[in-house]
Design an enzyme around this catalytic site. Structure first.
Site, PDB file in Angstrom:
ATOM      1  N   LEU A  40       0.880  -1.348   0.147  1.00 59.13           N
ATOM      2  CA  LEU A  40       0.045   0.070   0.012  1.00 59.13           C
ATOM      3  C   LEU A  40       0.769   1.463   0.018  1.00 59.13           C
ATOM      4  CD1 LEU A  40      -2.529  -1.097   2.537  1.00 59.13           C
ATOM      5  CD2 LEU A  40      -3.201  -0.574   0.242  1.00 59.13           C
ATOM      6  N   THR A  43       3.015   4.476  -6.208  1.00 63.17           N
ATOM      7  CA  THR A  43       4.443   4.956  -6.617  1.00 63.17           C
ATOM      8  C   THR A  43       5.095   6.057  -5.478  1.00 63.17           C
ATOM      9  OG1 THR A  43       3.704   4.728  -8.826  1.00 63.17           O
ATOM     10  CG2 THR A  43       5.666   6.151  -8.348  1.00 63.17           C
ATOM     11  N   GLY A 184      17.469  12.698 -19.099  1.00 62.73           N
ATOM     12  CA  GLY A 184      16.347  13.466 -18.848  1.00 62.73           C
ATOM     13  C   GLY A 184      16.779  14.137 -17.501  1.00 62.73           C
ATOM     14  N   GLY A 186      14.490  16.301 -16.019  1.00 66.62           N
ATOM     15  CA  GLY A 186      13.259  16.851 -15.542  1.00 66.62           C
ATOM     16  C   GLY A 186      13.443  16.623 -13.935  1.00 66.62           C
ATOM     17  N   GLY A 271      10.384  10.939 -17.901  1.00 69.83           N
ATOM     18  CA  GLY A 271       8.922  11.137 -17.908  1.00 69.83           C
ATOM     19  C   GLY A 271       8.145   9.730 -17.274  1.00 69.83           C
ATOM     20  N   HIS A 444      10.110  36.986  12.512  1.00 71.68           N
ATOM     21  CA  HIS A 444      11.327  37.292  12.316  1.00 71.68           C
ATOM     22  C   HIS A 444      12.119  36.532  13.318  1.00 71.68           C
ATOM     23  CE1 HIS A 444      14.774  39.606  11.322  1.00 71.68           C
ATOM     24  NE2 HIS A 444      15.160  39.594  12.677  1.00 71.68           N
TER      25      HIS A 444
HETATM   26  P1  FAD Z   1       0.268   5.717  -8.109  1.00 70.29           P
HETATM   27  O1  FAD Z   1       0.880   5.977  -6.967  1.00 70.29           O
HETATM   28  O2  FAD Z   1       1.392   5.091  -9.276  1.00 70.29           O
HETATM   29  O3  FAD Z   1      -0.473   4.242  -7.333  1.00 70.29           O
HETATM   30  C1  FAD Z   1      -1.033   3.491  -8.363  1.00 70.29           C
HETATM   31  C2  FAD Z   1      -1.236   2.039  -7.586  1.00 70.29           C
HETATM   32  O4  FAD Z   1      -2.224   1.335  -8.246  1.00 70.29           O
HETATM   33  C3  FAD Z   1       0.113   1.157  -7.597  1.00 70.29           C
HETATM   34  O5  FAD Z   1       0.346   1.016  -6.297  1.00 70.29           O
HETATM   35  C4  FAD Z   1      -0.327   0.252  -8.414  1.00 70.29           C
HETATM   36  O6  FAD Z   1       0.601  -1.082  -7.986  1.00 70.29           O
HETATM   37  C5  FAD Z   1      -1.549   0.025  -8.286  1.00 70.29           C
HETATM   38  N1  FAD Z   1      -2.403  -0.508  -9.449  1.00 70.29           N
HETATM   39  C6  FAD Z   1      -2.204  -0.221 -10.890  1.00 70.29           C
HETATM   40  N2  FAD Z   1      -3.094  -1.048 -11.521  1.00 70.29           N
HETATM   41  C7  FAD Z   1      -3.615  -2.091 -10.807  1.00 70.29           C
HETATM   42  C8  FAD Z   1      -4.290  -3.164 -10.935  1.00 70.29           C
HETATM   43  N3  FAD Z   1      -4.797  -3.573 -12.137  1.00 70.29           N
HETATM   44  N4  FAD Z   1      -4.543  -4.000  -9.864  1.00 70.29           N
HETATM   45  C9  FAD Z   1      -4.130  -3.552  -8.675  1.00 70.29           C
HETATM   46  N5  FAD Z   1      -3.280  -2.920  -8.324  1.00 70.29           N
HETATM   47  C10 FAD Z   1      -3.142  -1.573  -9.435  1.00 70.29           C
HETATM   48  N6  FAD Z   1       4.865  13.495  -6.703  1.00 70.29           N
HETATM   49  C11 FAD Z   1       4.931  14.542  -5.791  1.00 70.29           C
HETATM   50  O7  FAD Z   1       3.764  15.278  -5.574  1.00 70.29           O
HETATM   51  N7  FAD Z   1       5.872  15.010  -5.225  1.00 70.29           N
HETATM   52  C12 FAD Z   1       7.177  14.464  -5.188  1.00 70.29           C
HETATM   53  O8  FAD Z   1       8.175  14.753  -4.500  1.00 70.29           O
HETATM   54  C13 FAD Z   1       7.193  13.195  -6.139  1.00 70.29           C
HETATM   55  N8  FAD Z   1       8.407  12.693  -6.206  1.00 70.29           N
HETATM   56  C14 FAD Z   1       8.336  11.486  -6.949  1.00 70.29           C
HETATM   57  C15 FAD Z   1       9.606  10.627  -7.222  1.00 70.29           C
HETATM   58  C16 FAD Z   1       9.909   9.900  -7.719  1.00 70.29           C
HETATM   59  C17 FAD Z   1      11.197   9.101  -8.140  1.00 70.29           C
HETATM   60  C18 FAD Z   1       8.631   9.279  -8.954  1.00 70.29           C
HETATM   61  C19 FAD Z   1       8.756   7.999  -9.747  1.00 70.29           C
HETATM   62  C20 FAD Z   1       7.335   9.878  -8.613  1.00 70.29           C
HETATM   63  C21 FAD Z   1       7.112  11.047  -7.599  1.00 70.29           C
HETATM   64  N9  FAD Z   1       6.246  12.051  -7.604  1.00 70.29           N
HETATM   65  C22 FAD Z   1       5.903  12.942  -6.790  1.00 70.29           C
HETATM   66  C23 FAD Z   1       5.017  11.496  -8.489  1.00 70.29           C
HETATM   67  C24 FAD Z   1       4.050  10.864  -7.709  1.00 70.29           C
HETATM   68  O9  FAD Z   1       4.508   9.651  -7.125  1.00 70.29           O
HETATM   69  C25 FAD Z   1       2.577  10.365  -8.430  1.00 70.29           C
HETATM   70  O10 FAD Z   1       2.095  11.632  -8.880  1.00 70.29           O
HETATM   71  C26 FAD Z   1       1.661   9.580  -7.401  1.00 70.29           C
HETATM   72  O11 FAD Z   1       2.141   8.396  -6.916  1.00 70.29           O
HETATM   73  C27 FAD Z   1       0.468   9.319  -8.229  1.00 70.29           C
HETATM   74  O12 FAD Z   1      -0.653   8.601  -7.415  1.00 70.29           O
HETATM   75  P2  FAD Z   1      -1.586   7.738  -7.927  1.00 70.29           P
HETATM   76  O13 FAD Z   1      -2.557   7.266  -6.804  1.00 70.29           O
HETATM   77  O14 FAD Z   1      -2.327   8.281  -9.108  1.00 70.29           O
HETATM   78  O15 FAD Z   1      -0.884   6.464  -8.795  1.00 70.29           O
HETATM   79  P1  NAD Z   2       9.788  15.225 -16.409  1.00 69.52           P
HETATM   80  O1  NAD Z   2       8.741  15.329 -17.311  1.00 69.52           O
HETATM   81  O2  NAD Z   2       9.702  15.994 -15.210  1.00 69.52           O
HETATM   82  O3  NAD Z   2      11.358  15.332 -17.299  1.00 69.52           O
HETATM   83  C1  NAD Z   2      11.716  14.390 -18.176  1.00 69.52           C
HETATM   84  C2  NAD Z   2      12.755  15.251 -19.041  1.00 69.52           C
HETATM   85  O4  NAD Z   2      13.296  14.279 -19.820  1.00 69.52           O
HETATM   86  C3  NAD Z   2      12.480  16.344 -19.611  1.00 69.52           C
HETATM   87  O5  NAD Z   2      13.273  17.589 -19.270  1.00 69.52           O
HETATM   88  C4  NAD Z   2      12.340  16.014 -21.157  1.00 69.52           C
HETATM   89  O6  NAD Z   2      12.792  17.054 -21.973  1.00 69.52           O
HETATM   90  C5  NAD Z   2      13.515  14.749 -20.855  1.00 69.52           C
HETATM   91  N1  NAD Z   2      13.702  13.927 -22.028  1.00 69.52           N
HETATM   92  C6  NAD Z   2      12.830  13.283 -22.771  1.00 69.52           C
HETATM   93  N2  NAD Z   2      13.231  12.520 -23.505  1.00 69.52           N
HETATM   94  C7  NAD Z   2      14.577  12.290 -23.576  1.00 69.52           C
HETATM   95  C8  NAD Z   2      15.442  11.762 -24.335  1.00 69.52           C
HETATM   96  N3  NAD Z   2      15.433  10.906 -25.367  1.00 69.52           N
HETATM   97  N4  NAD Z   2      16.799  12.105 -23.957  1.00 69.52           N
HETATM   98  C9  NAD Z   2      17.133  13.230 -23.149  1.00 69.52           C
HETATM   99  N5  NAD Z   2      15.910  13.739 -22.515  1.00 69.52           N
HETATM  100  C10 NAD Z   2      14.824  13.376 -22.688  1.00 69.52           C
HETATM  101  O7  NAD Z   2       9.659  13.492 -15.980  1.00 69.52           O
HETATM  102  P2  NAD Z   2      10.437  12.789 -14.723  1.00 69.52           P
HETATM  103  O8  NAD Z   2      11.634  13.781 -14.058  1.00 69.52           O
HETATM  104  O9  NAD Z   2      10.585  11.415 -15.365  1.00 69.52           O
HETATM  105  O10 NAD Z   2       9.223  12.652 -13.778  1.00 69.52           O
HETATM  106  C11 NAD Z   2       7.878  12.297 -13.990  1.00 69.52           C
HETATM  107  C12 NAD Z   2       6.848  12.784 -13.301  1.00 69.52           C
HETATM  108  O11 NAD Z   2       6.898  12.535 -11.908  1.00 69.52           O
HETATM  109  C13 NAD Z   2       7.072  14.467 -13.204  1.00 69.52           C
HETATM  110  O12 NAD Z   2       6.540  15.152 -14.423  1.00 69.52           O
HETATM  111  C14 NAD Z   2       6.341  14.816 -12.012  1.00 69.52           C
HETATM  112  O13 NAD Z   2       5.076  14.806 -12.331  1.00 69.52           O
HETATM  113  C15 NAD Z   2       6.603  13.843 -11.157  1.00 69.52           C
HETATM  114  N6  NAD Z   2       7.624  13.946  -9.864  1.00 69.52           N
HETATM  115  C16 NAD Z   2       7.477  14.993  -9.261  1.00 69.52           C
HETATM  116  C17 NAD Z   2       8.420  15.296  -8.225  1.00 69.52           C
HETATM  117  C18 NAD Z   2       8.227  16.487  -7.341  1.00 69.52           C
HETATM  118  O14 NAD Z   2       6.808  16.908  -7.473  1.00 69.52           O
HETATM  119  N7  NAD Z   2       9.266  17.057  -6.639  1.00 69.52           N
HETATM  120  C19 NAD Z   2       9.567  14.461  -8.086  1.00 69.52           C
HETATM  121  C20 NAD Z   2       9.853  13.487  -9.022  1.00 69.52           C
HETATM  122  C21 NAD Z   2       8.699  13.224 -10.039  1.00 69.52           C
END
Ligand code: FAD
Ligand code: NAD
Length: 465
Positions: A40, A43, A184, A186, A271, A444
């Site tokens: 639970l 991501t 990437g 991003g 992405g 402050h």
């Molecule tokens: P998810 O969190 O992806 O949850 C979906 C769940 O559904 C999963 O647990 C999966 O196992 C389950 N599932 C899918 N299909 C099925 C199925 N058919 N049956 C049973 N279970 C299923 N966002 C932020 O706001 N701040 C951050 O700092 C941030 N950092 C991030 C860092 C990284 C490395 C990554 C990868 C993402 C980050 N994000 C961050 C993005 C954030 O994790 C996602 O936006 C968020 O988790 C989305 O929530 P969700 O509930 O839509 O999906």
């Molecule tokens: P992103 O969209 O932030 O960045 C992807 C980057 O990869 C972009 O800058 C894009 O131009 C580049 N890119 C695409 N194709 C490429 C290629 N072939 N070669 C080189 N560069 C390339 O995506 P991410 O960093 O994978 O994160 C995914 C999502 O997860 C984010 O959009 C965000 O919504 C979420 N996230 C949020 C946080 C946070 O809130 N602090 C942290 C991590 C992830």
């Protein structure tokens, strides 16, 4: 034997979208079942927000201790022989993840939500079978909330496996790689790249566009770029990753030059894409919005009583957006009138320094709306200087409509500015004007005084610059 369940609400996915929707539905007295194939937390909790921020915290601390361990020391502090046992760091990080995942299970129990472990597959919009868990379960709910989330985008010429990894693997490496190539530039690439650089890896970042973090304007990202450059992180902007070669990543630079970046690990962070395959979405006959499931402003899909939230329905792919949508949908199902219409969704990037942004930015200002901008540097903020947070070139910037001073956007870059997210969101959501911020007495010495000063600056009477 297959168990048959007929709840009021079925939630698929236990991430920040799904588990929040389920808890709220349970609180509202709706008979709710949540299906999750993994632990639970989704991501965000298991392999995203939480573990990445845990590593970022350790990396920051280690960098400070390392600096104190240098001959010059730091602020008079001298440490001897600091070292990092990364395996221990990973155990600590996993402990936090496990504790939070267990906490989510407890909250769901408290809300009387039944959790079914396994993979949910739909045969039509209201028929779902769960397999791969403790038992076969067939669920025929009145309402479905789809919260399946997203997964990493894979590049065909850099398939995951061996040295090529995604963010999940990067968050659980057995050791800090000596050399790390990040494809990437991003959110994920920069957050992880910065953290590994602080922990001693030699990091190269390859970004296809001519600027990193293309979601933010360059004024905001410049302090981050300067930190990377001054800490030896090689930024290859406008470059193409070509593929893995023995011992590294081959790229073509913006100038068309081919080179190999030596790397033990290549993290691909280009992405994320919605998880729309493998669970019968095609048999639900839902309208799509490109790669995402199409929803209206109530998160209703094209099928009656089928709702979709979070990463599955589009940008921004952020945990707090997923949770806000989840809470809203549960309330709509319970009969409340709700719409998803936030004034803005705050975004934070946990780089060095941090970036926080909501609403309008200067490069998005339209010619039709006249605006005023106020910017205040942390160099003129006592708290920033006393925490060694003034030198990175950070600032707070507020943009307001000229005619009535209504705040349309507010951003900051600097150490610790992620903590501004709450105030920024509140200001936008409550429709604050510059005079409101000017009238709020900020304590402050705090970094928040820079928010106050940015509004004063926009009004033409900043005190400390
Ligand atoms: P998810 O969190 O992806 O949850 C979906 C769940 O559904 C999963 O647990 C999966 O196992 C389950 N599932 C899918 N299909 C099925 C199925 N058919 N049956 C049973 N279970 C299923 N966002 C932020 O706001 N701040 C951050 O700092 C941030 N950092 C991030 C860092 C990284 C490395 C990554 C990868 C993402 C980050 N994000 C961050 C993005 C954030 O994790 C996602 O936006 C968020 O988790 C989305 O929530 P969700 O509930 O839509 O999906
Ligand atoms: P992103 O969209 O932030 O960045 C992807 C980057 O990869 C972009 O800058 C894009 O131009 C580049 N890119 C695409 N194709 C490429 C290629 N072939 N070669 C080189 N560069 C390339 O995506 P991410 O960093 O994978 O994160 C995914 C999502 O997860 C984010 O959009 C965000 O919504 C979420 N996230 C949020 C946080 C946070 O809130 N602090 C942290 C991590 C992830």
């Amino acid at each position: 034997m297959t168990e048959i369940l007929t709840p009021k609400v079925l939630v698929v996915g236990g991430g920040p979208g799904g588990y929040v929707a389920a808890i709220r539905a349970g609180q509202l007295g709706l008979d709710t079942v949540l299906v999750e194939a993994d632990r639970l937390g989704g991501t965000c909790l298991i392999r995203g927000c939480i573990p990445s921020k845990a590593l970022i915290h350790v990396a920051g601390l280690y960098e400070e201790v390392l600096a104190a361990g240098s001959t010059a020391g730091r602020f008079g502090i001298r440490a001897s022989a600091p070292s990092l046992d990364f395996a221990e760091t990973i155990v600590w990080k996993e402990g936090i993840v496990n504790r939070l995942s267990g906490g989510v299970a407890g909250l769901l129990r408290k809300a009387k939500v039944r959790v079914v472990k396994g993979w949910a597959t739909f045969t039509d919009a209201k028929s779902c079978s769960v397999s791969g868990g403790d038992a076969e379960v067939l669920i025929r709910p009145e309402h479905v909330i789809l919260a399946n989330g997203s997964t990493s985008v894979e590049l065909p010429f850099l398939p995951f496996g061996g040295a090529v990894i995604g963010s999940s693997e990067a968050l659980s490496l057995p050791a800090v790689p000596k050399r790390l190539a990040v494809v990437g530039g991003g959110y994920i690439g920069l957050e992880l790249g910065t953290a590994f650089a602080k922990m001693g890896a030699e990091v190269s970042i390859v970004e296809a566009q001519d600027r990193m973090l293309p979601l933010y304007d360059t004024e905001l990202t410049d302090p981050v770029r300067r930190w990377l450059e001054s800490h030896g992180v090689a930024l290859h902007l406008g470059a193409k990753a070509l593929g893995e070669v023995n011992g590294g990543l081959e790229i073509e630079s913006a100038a068309g030059e081919r080179m190999v970046l030596p790397a033990e690990k290549i993290v691909v962070t280009v992405g994320r894409r919605p998880l729309t395959e493998g669970w019968g979405l095609e048999s639900m006959a839902l309208s799509m919005n490109g790669r995402f499931v199409a929803v209206d402003d109530r998160c209703a899909t094209s099928s009656t009583n089928v709702w979709a939230i979070g990463d599955l329905v589009g940008e921004p792919m952020l945990a707090h957006k997923a949770s806000a949508q989840g809470e809203m949908v549960a309330e709509i199902i319970a009969g409340k009138k709700r719409r998803f219409d936030p004034a803005g969704i705050v975004a934070v990037c946990f780089t060095e320094p941090e970036i926080v942004s909501i609403g309008l930015t200067p490069d998005a200002v339209s010619e039709r709306v006249e605006t005023v901008t106020g910017q205040f540097p942390f160099q003129a903020n006592g708290r920033a200087l006393s925490m060694d947070a003034g030198a990175v070139g950070g600032f707070v910037r507020v943009i307001a409509r000229k005619v009535d001073h209504r705040i349309l956007g507010i951003q900051a870059v600097g150490k610790h500015v992620s903590e501004f997210a709450g105030e920024f969101g509140t200001l936008l959501e409550m429709g604050a004007v510059l005079e409101d911020v000017a009238g709020i007495i900020h304590a402050h010495p705090t970094l928040g005084e820079a928010i106050h000063e940015s509004a004063l600056k926009a009004l033409g009477h900043a005190i400390h610059i």
